[in-house]
Design a protein around this motif. Structure first.
Motif, PDB file in Angstrom:
ATOM      1  N   LEU A   1       0.727  -1.220  -0.114  1.00 53.25           N
ATOM      2  CA  LEU A   1       0.100   0.012  -0.111  1.00 53.25           C
ATOM      3  C   LEU A   1       0.906   1.300   0.108  1.00 53.25           C
ATOM      4  CD1 LEU A   1      -3.008   1.125   0.059  1.00 53.25           C
ATOM      5  CD2 LEU A   1      -2.737   0.990   2.732  1.00 53.25           C
ATOM      6  N   SER A   2       1.951   1.095   0.542  1.00 52.29           N
ATOM      7  CA  SER A   2       2.710   2.335   1.030  1.00 52.29           C
ATOM      8  C   SER A   2       3.451   2.581  -0.518  1.00 52.29           C
ATOM      9  CB  SER A   2       3.927   2.071   1.799  1.00 52.29           C
ATOM     10  OG  SER A   2       4.839   3.144   1.834  1.00 52.29           O
ATOM     11  N   GLU A   3       3.684   1.609  -1.159  1.00 53.70           N
ATOM     12  CA  GLU A   3       4.266   1.505  -2.573  1.00 53.70           C
ATOM     13  C   GLU A   3       3.339   2.241  -3.533  1.00 53.70           C
ATOM     14  OE1 GLU A   3       5.537  -2.030  -3.194  1.00 53.70           O
ATOM     15  OE2 GLU A   3       7.642  -1.826  -2.296  1.00 53.70           O
ATOM     16  N   GLN A   4       2.055   1.721  -3.472  1.00 54.12           N
ATOM     17  CA  GLN A   4       0.937   2.305  -4.090  1.00 54.12           C
ATOM     18  C   GLN A   4       0.615   3.727  -3.955  1.00 54.12           C
ATOM     19  OE1 GLN A   4      -2.815   0.006  -3.501  1.00 54.12           O
ATOM     20  NE2 GLN A   4      -3.919   1.598  -4.967  1.00 54.12           N
ATOM     21  N   TYR A   5       0.941   4.010  -2.833  1.00 51.47           N
ATOM     22  CA  TYR A   5       0.804   5.743  -2.801  1.00 51.47           C
ATOM     23  C   TYR A   5       2.122   6.236  -2.445  1.00 51.47           C
ATOM     24  CZ  TYR A   5      -4.128   4.509  -2.546  1.00 51.47           C
ATOM     25  OH  TYR A   5      -5.674   4.105  -3.114  1.00 51.47           O
ATOM     26  N   GLY A   6       2.971   6.049  -3.208  1.00 48.02           N
ATOM     27  CA  GLY A   6       4.641   6.310  -2.927  1.00 48.02           C
ATOM     28  C   GLY A   6       4.862   7.783  -2.953  1.00 48.02           C
ATOM     29  N   GLU A   7       4.029   8.558  -3.411  1.00 47.13           N
ATOM     30  CA  GLU A   7       4.263  10.173  -3.636  1.00 47.13           C
ATOM     31  C   GLU A   7       3.839  10.733  -2.190  1.00 47.13           C
ATOM     32  OE1 GLU A   7      -0.271   9.493  -4.992  1.00 47.13           O
ATOM     33  OE2 GLU A   7       1.749   8.300  -4.914  1.00 47.13           O
ATOM     34  N   TYR A   8       3.236  10.016  -1.263  1.00 43.80           N
ATOM     35  CA  TYR A   8       2.924  10.712   0.193  1.00 43.80           C
ATOM     36  C   TYR A   8       3.842  10.015   0.843  1.00 43.80           C
ATOM     37  CZ  TYR A   8      -1.307  11.565  -2.317  1.00 43.80           C
ATOM     38  OH  TYR A   8      -2.190  12.113  -3.339  1.00 43.80           O
ATOM     39  N   LYS A   9       4.328  11.024   2.038  1.00 44.40           N
ATOM     40  CA  LYS A   9       4.852  10.645   3.292  1.00 44.40           C
ATOM     41  C   LYS A   9       3.961   9.822   4.230  1.00 44.40           C
ATOM     42  CE  LYS A   9       8.133  14.504   2.823  1.00 44.40           C
ATOM     43  NZ  LYS A   9       8.582  15.712   3.462  1.00 44.40           N
ATOM     44  N   LYS A  10       4.564   8.884   4.898  1.00 42.93           N
ATOM     45  CA  LYS A  10       3.729   8.081   5.874  1.00 42.93           C
ATOM     46  C   LYS A  10       4.218   7.685   7.036  1.00 42.93           C
ATOM     47  CE  LYS A  10       3.325   5.676   2.065  1.00 42.93           C
ATOM     48  NZ  LYS A  10       3.622   6.460   0.953  1.00 42.93           N
ATOM     49  N   VAL A  11       3.403   7.351   8.056  1.00 40.47           N
ATOM     50  CA  VAL A  11       3.838   6.731   9.356  1.00 40.47           C
ATOM     51  C   VAL A  11       3.061   5.529   9.672  1.00 40.47           C
ATOM     52  CG1 VAL A  11       4.026   7.149  11.764  1.00 40.47           C
ATOM     53  CG2 VAL A  11       4.701   9.077  10.175  1.00 40.47           C
ATOM     54  N   ALA A  12       3.526   4.547   9.895  1.00 41.70           N
ATOM     55  CA  ALA A  12       2.774   3.100  10.316  1.00 41.70           C
ATOM     56  C   ALA A  12       2.486   3.301  11.749  1.00 41.70           C
ATOM     57  CB  ALA A  12       3.721   2.086  10.035  1.00 41.70           C
ATOM     58  N   ALA A  13       1.380   2.674  12.014  1.00 37.67           N
ATOM     59  CA  ALA A  13       0.770   2.804  13.459  1.00 37.67           C
ATOM     60  C   ALA A  13      -0.019   1.554  13.768  1.00 37.67           C
ATOM     61  CB  ALA A  13      -0.033   4.131  13.811  1.00 37.67           C
ATOM     62  N   ARG A  14      -0.049   1.121  14.968  1.00 35.23           N
ATOM     63  CA  ARG A  14      -0.920  -0.038  15.375  1.00 35.23           C
ATOM     64  C   ARG A  14      -2.124   0.533  16.161  1.00 35.23           C
ATOM     65  NH1 ARG A  14       0.810  -5.347  16.226  1.00 35.23           N
ATOM     66  NH2 ARG A  14       2.810  -4.855  15.870  1.00 35.23           N
ATOM     67  N   ILE A  15      -3.258  -0.332  15.900  1.00 38.38           N
ATOM     68  CA  ILE A  15      -4.632   0.166  16.727  1.00 38.38           C
ATOM     69  C   ILE A  15      -4.457  -0.467  18.064  1.00 38.38           C
ATOM     70  CG2 ILE A  15      -7.114  -0.369  16.674  1.00 38.38           C
ATOM     71  CD1 ILE A  15      -6.948  -0.767  13.525  1.00 38.38           C
ATOM     72  N   ILE A  16      -4.624   0.282  18.858  1.00 40.64           N
ATOM     73  CA  ILE A  16      -4.642  -0.218  20.393  1.00 40.64           C
ATOM     74  C   ILE A  16      -6.104  -0.001  21.076  1.00 40.64           C
ATOM     75  CG2 ILE A  16      -2.125   0.564  20.746  1.00 40.64           C
ATOM     76  CD1 ILE A  16      -3.266   3.178  22.036  1.00 40.64           C
ATOM     77  N   GLY A  17      -7.113   0.322  20.380  1.00 35.37           N
ATOM     78  CA  GLY A  17      -8.335   0.328  21.227  1.00 35.37           C
ATOM     79  C   GLY A  17      -9.164   0.895  20.017  1.00 35.37           C
ATOM     80  N   ARG A  18     -10.756   0.408  20.252  1.00 34.80           N
ATOM     81  CA  ARG A  18     -11.731   0.883  19.383  1.00 34.80           C
ATOM     82  C   ARG A  18     -12.968   1.058  20.240  1.00 34.80           C
ATOM     83  NH1 ARG A  18     -13.765  -4.270  15.871  1.00 34.80           N
ATOM     84  NH2 ARG A  18     -14.382  -5.730  17.729  1.00 34.80           N
ATOM     85  N   ASP A  19     -13.887   1.551  19.454  1.00 36.37           N
ATOM     86  CA  ASP A  19     -15.351   1.882  20.097  1.00 36.37           C
ATOM     87  C   ASP A  19     -16.075   0.565  20.160  1.00 36.37           C
ATOM     88  OD1 ASP A  19     -14.794   4.435  20.372  1.00 36.37           O
ATOM     89  OD2 ASP A  19     -16.041   5.226  18.787  1.00 36.37           O
ATOM     90  N   SER A  20     -17.095   0.383  20.935  1.00 36.45           N
ATOM     91  CA  SER A  20     -17.679  -1.071  20.879  1.00 36.45           C
ATOM     92  C   SER A  20     -18.491  -1.183  19.669  1.00 36.45           C
ATOM     93  CB  SER A  20     -18.863  -0.730  22.049  1.00 36.45           C
ATOM     94  OG  SER A  20     -19.799   0.504  21.871  1.00 36.45           O
ATOM     95  N   GLY A  21     -18.667  -2.430  19.277  1.00 34.08           N
ATOM     96  CA  GLY A  21     -19.366  -2.964  18.086  1.00 34.08           C
ATOM     97  C   GLY A  21     -18.630  -3.755  17.216  1.00 34.08           C
ATOM     98  N   ASN A  22     -18.817  -4.269  16.183  1.00 33.35           N
ATOM     99  CA  ASN A  22     -18.318  -5.396  15.348  1.00 33.35           C
ATOM    100  C   ASN A  22     -17.239  -4.769  14.261  1.00 33.35           C
ATOM    101  OD1 ASN A  22     -19.393  -7.389  16.582  1.00 33.35           O
ATOM    102  ND2 ASN A  22     -21.278  -7.594  15.068  1.00 33.35           N
ATOM    103  N   TRP A  23     -17.577  -3.281  14.218  1.00 40.27           N
ATOM    104  CA  TRP A  23     -16.758  -2.638  13.181  1.00 40.27           C
ATOM    105  C   TRP A  23     -15.800  -1.630  13.501  1.00 40.27           C
ATOM    106  CZ3 TRP A  23     -17.808  -5.333   8.787  1.00 40.27           C
ATOM    107  CH2 TRP A  23     -19.251  -5.958   8.958  1.00 40.27           C
ATOM    108  N   PHE A  24     -14.655  -1.381  12.920  1.00 38.48           N
ATOM    109  CA  PHE A  24     -13.812  -0.249  13.331  1.00 38.48           C
ATOM    110  C   PHE A  24     -14.302   0.938  12.802  1.00 38.48           C
ATOM    111  CE2 PHE A  24     -11.312  -4.055  13.798  1.00 38.48           C
ATOM    112  CZ  PHE A  24     -10.192  -3.669  14.866  1.00 38.48           C
ATOM    113  N   SER A  25     -15.365   1.486  13.513  1.00 37.55           N
ATOM    114  CA  SER A  25     -16.035   2.811  12.883  1.00 37.55           C
ATOM    115  C   SER A  25     -15.358   4.079  13.401  1.00 37.55           C
ATOM    116  CB  SER A  25     -17.323   2.824  13.275  1.00 37.55           C
ATOM    117  OG  SER A  25     -17.466   2.683  14.585  1.00 37.55           O
ATOM    118  N   ALA A  26     -14.561   3.843  14.715  1.00 32.16           N
ATOM    119  CA  ALA A  26     -13.940   4.702  15.333  1.00 32.16           C
ATOM    120  C   ALA A  26     -12.774   3.950  16.187  1.00 32.16           C
ATOM    121  CB  ALA A  26     -14.610   5.672  16.221  1.00 32.16           C
TER     122      ALA A  26
END
Length: 293
Positions: free
Chosen positions: A116-141
């Protein structure tokens, strides 16, 4: 010396020498009979057969039973020790397999991020890990483990799994909150990649039960847009960088006004399973007075 007076009617005892002779003869006769014949052996053997042999057989059976039980106990102890050892090995192998599976999934995820980073190689990026989410089955927030200390800021775009996830809506020193495009309050200005027709993509958690979000305000008078077309972020959004894949059109319907169309989009990102994301640190240049989406 006084003379021995023999009283009338008194019997004299048998002299000792005669008694000894008699006993000697009797013993000799018994020995001869014992050695030369089995007259005494037969009764003795019979007595032994009826008394001693059953007793010996009982003792032998009892000893055999105890010996068998002892062998069984030794075998049971050996099996228990072997079972305990095998359980420890299984537990160790299960843990090792779990770690290997986890490493495998992380490797796949990292490879996807690299691609994905190579696909959008023109942009600068930082990788991060998800450490929490709102309740529910989906990662809406959800919350990630990077923040201001890592150069992140509000409205930076977040991508993963081949497409757009959402944008940062709150940031702290070492954390940030991301609101995804499937959230009910999310609106993204998009366009069809093949025809460059503009439309509005709206989050809908109820629709996500079927794996879809909605789009509207599509002006397609020539019916050029078809099911399967890619939808990307458009140039007119002030919050999202252009040409980031949102998803694929799965259905199209004409609105009641017969001027616009609406329908459903299947997101490019699997919002049920997210672990790592990429944050594009380049910001969209805001034009004063432009509509914000």
């Amino acid at each position: 010396m006084s003379p021995i007076i023999k009283r009338k009617g008194e019997k004299h005892p048998l002299p000792s020498k005669y008694l000894l002779c008699i006993m000697t003869v009797l013993c000799t006769a018994l020995m001869a009979v014992t050695i030369g014949t089995d007259l005494l052996n037969r009764p003795l053997n019979t007595a032994v057969g009826y008394v001693i042999v059953p007793f010996q057989q009982g003792i032998s059976r009892l000893g055999g039973w105890f010996s068998g039980r002892s062998a069984e106990l030794v075998q049971i102890r050996t099996l228990l020790d072997e079972n305990a050892r095998l359980k420890e090995e299984i537990a160790a192998l299960t843990e090792e397999n779990t770690l290997l599976q986890q490493d495998k999934y992380e490797l796949i995820s990292l490879r996807e991020l690299v691609s994905l980073s190579e696909q959008y190689g023109e942009y600068k990026k930082v990788a991060a890990r998800i450490i929490g989410r709102d309740s529910g089955n989906w990662f809406s927030a959800f919350t990630i483990d990077k923040g201001e200390d890592d150069g992140l800021a509000v409205n930076m775009n977040v991508i993963a799994g081949g497409g757009l996830v959402g944008r940062i809506t709150a940031v702290g020193p070492n954390w940030s909150k991301v609101t995804s495009i499937i959230s009910d309050n999310s609106n993204v200005s998009g366009m069809t990649l093949a025809t460059e027709d503009n439309l509005m993509v709206t989050g809908d958690l109820k629709r996500m039960a079927d794996g879809c979000i909605t789009f509207s305000q599509l002006v397609d008078s020539h019916d050029r847009v078809v099911v399967g077309d890619k939808v990307v972020t458009s140039n007119i959004s002030d919050k999202y960088l252009p040409n980031i894949l949102i998803g694929y059109i799965s259905s199209i319907e004409k609105d009641a006004n017969n001027l616009t169309k609406s329908g459903l989009i299947i997101p490019a990102v699997d919002f049920e399973r997210l672990g790592e994301v990429l944050i594009i640190t380049d910001m969209k240049q805001v034009i004063t007075g432009a509509a914000q989406h």
